[in-house]
Design a protein around this motif. Structure first.
Motif, short mmCIF file in Angstrom:
data_model
loop_
_atom_site.label_atom_id
_atom_site.label_comp_id
_atom_site.label_asym_id
_atom_site.label_seq_id
_atom_site.Cartn_x
_atom_site.Cartn_y
_atom_site.Cartn_z
N HIS A 246 0.82 -1.21 0.00
CA HIS A 246 0.00 0.00 0.00
C HIS A 246 0.86 1.26 0.00
O HIS A 246 0.47 2.28 -0.59
N GLY A 376 -5.41 3.86 -0.30
CA GLY A 376 -4.06 3.45 0.11
C GLY A 376 -3.80 3.73 1.59
O GLY A 376 -3.19 2.92 2.29
N GLY A 379 -5.48 1.14 3.51
CA GLY A 379 -4.73 -0.11 3.43
C GLY A 379 -3.55 -0.15 4.38
O GLY A 379 -3.29 -1.17 5.03
#
Length: 517
Positions: A246, A376, A379
């Motif tokens: 990520h 992201g 994540g």
């Protein structure tokens, strides 16, 4: 040991045996030395079994063949072959530290993990740079789309065959092979910039090669990383790997666009350096029990081993082993359900992202970038807390309903903030579940079939990702942004209701069978 030693007879320079009293005295001195130099089992590092210290670890030992003992470090930077127990206890740790195979494992994992981050950043950067280069060379959005498609096509073509190959060769050798040729591919484009302008066929060929080698690299990494840590560290190691992926997404995509804006050749120059760095990380990795000579032998014969593995997979053997991977995955109920769920949820969230992008004409680039980056960030946060998650069916059920709630936010609120919250939630939950699923695969699946099982799972998931882009475009063209998001939410809600009802009916049936007549 003492009894056998007392019967040893040493000869003097004249050839006559020494007196028994002297022999016994020497034996006592040797015995006392051994008792002083012995490291008790309780002195082993936390999490490091005694077998890792004596060089008799089993198949999980890195760098050792199944059934053979591994070599051990003497604390001075060199490695030695395992010796008999009598002489092993006589060794004195070198100044500067005791033997610590656990430290060797952690160092090897860190090198591979760092190299993986460099490689992933390169991959994400190229995912932006190749379509932009095609657009700059031709001015055609259609050809830019073909460049992006060329990058993703190997996922559909080679994932399952790649899994078969990874199960048959040394994963480190395969990673060295892929990183070397990925670096050569971008270097060829740099040379084309120096000599003139790259041609469109050259760009498409380089993109296809990058996509193909990326498939092999990711599967080889999946097979290698678990062997670099102890069994109880697997979940934490998978969490670090997921976090790195990520981070690469967050850094690579904007970096690709930014560097391409400076000069068309700059992102490819950076990627050449990153691939070289990733290769050096792999070259510098020494596993526990591996001598420098053994490492050089592995590096020298990496390409030869891969070629031998490819020859062995010709014809019917390849198809049979691909089917074997599908059967192994189907044998585990949790993996079957996880694959079905992750395929559906990846289709939904990536379609939602495409819907947002298609309807973002009135938004600033900063707003678009922040919404896309939210996934992201989620994540990274999710994988950071993932070691506490255990793979259970309830986990999959919970993820499904979190996805329903996230899609409802995007459907009911037209502001970009709602899309950002939706991608943040799905990124957080998806990362946690990815770690749990990968940990389950490592613990439950036969290691000789791990890459094949992973390849089948990823083929389904990435196949859904490939379908999401055209599906999102069709929905926006037919219904508009808001209505397309609403239809996506309704579809996810219907799937969740169906799964919940099925689970409820199954629970009733099981309860009924347990009731007394």
């Amino acid at each position: 040991m003492l009894l056998n030693a007392s019967h040893d007879v040493k000869r003097t320079g004249a050839g006559f045996p020494q007196a028994p009293v002297i022999a016994r005295a020497k034996t006592v001195i040797i015995f006392l030395k051994r008792e002083v130099s012995v490291v008790p089992p309780t002195a082993a590092p936390v999490g490091c079994p005694p077998t890792a210290r004596t060089g008799t670890e089993d198949e999980r030992t890195v760098g050792a063949e199944p059934g053979k003992g591994a070599e051990t470090s003497n604390g001075s930077g060199r490695t030695e072959a395992p010796a008999p127990v009598e002489t092993q206890h006589e060794k004195t740790p070198a100044p500067g530290g005791k033997q610590n195979p656990l430290r060797l494992r952690n160092a090897a994992f860190t090198r591979v993990w760092a190299g993986s981050i460099f490689s992933s950043v390169s991959s994400r950067t190229l995912g932006v740079a190749y379509p932009l280069l095609a657009l700059a060379l031709t001015g055609s959005p259609a050809l830019a789309g073909w460049a992006s498609f060329t990058l993703t096509l190997p996922i559909l073509l080679f994932y399952v065959p790649a899994g078969v190959l990874v199960d048959r060769v040394d994963p480190r050798s395969l990673m060295l092979f892929t990183e070397t040729f990925r670096g050569l591919a971008v270097t060829s484009l740099l040379l084309a910039f120096v000599l003139g302008v790259p041609s469109m066929p050259h760009v498409l060929a380089a993109a296809f090669l990058e996509g193909t080698l990326w498939v092999f690299y990711t599967l080889a990494e999946t097979a290698l990383l678990p062997s670099l840590v102890l069994e109880e560290q697997v979940t934490r190691a998978m969490a670090r790997s997921e976090t790195g992926a990520h981070i690469a997404v967050l850094a690579g995509r904007p970096l690709g666009g930014l560097l391409f804006g400076i000069a068309h050749a700059v992102p490819f120059a950076l990627d050449a350096v990153l691939f070289l760095t990733s290769t050096l990380c792999l070259l510098g990795q020494t596993s526990e029990g591996e001598t420098p000579g053994g490492r050089r032998h592995r590096q020298a014969h990496a390409f030869r081993q891969i070629a031998s593995g490819v020859r062995e997979l010709a014809g019917r053997a390849l198809l049979a082993e691909m089917v074997d991977g599908v059967r192994e995955l189907a044998r585990h109920r949790f993996l079957r359900r996880a694959m079905a769920l992750t395929t559906v949820t990846n289709l939904m969230v990536n379609t939602l992202i495409m819907i947002f992008i298609a309807g973002s004409a009135n938004l600033s680039p900063l707003e678009v970038g922040l919404v896309l980056a939210a996934g992201g960030v989620g994540g990274v946060l999710g994988s950071s807390f993932a070691p506490s998650v255990k793979p259970r069916r309830a986990m999959l059920f919970t993820q499904m309903w979190i996805w329903v709630f996230a899609l409802s936010l995007a459907a009911l609120g037209e502001h970009p903030l709602f899309f950002g919250l939706a991608t943040l939630m799905t990124g957080y939950t998806g990362a946690r579940n990815n770690v749990a699923i990968r940990s389950f695969e490592i613990h439950a699946v036969d290691r000789s079939k791990l890459a094949r099982v992973t390849s089948v799972h990823r083929l389904a998931v990435y196949g859904a990702v490939c379908l999401a882009a055209p599906l999102g475009g069709v929905l926006v063209s037919a219904f508009g942004t808001h209505e397309a998001a609403m239809k996506l939410f309704k579809a996810m809600f219907a799937i969740a209701i169906a799964v919940t009802a099925t689970r409820f009916l199954r629970c009733i049936a099981v309860t009924a069978t347990r009731l007394p007549p």
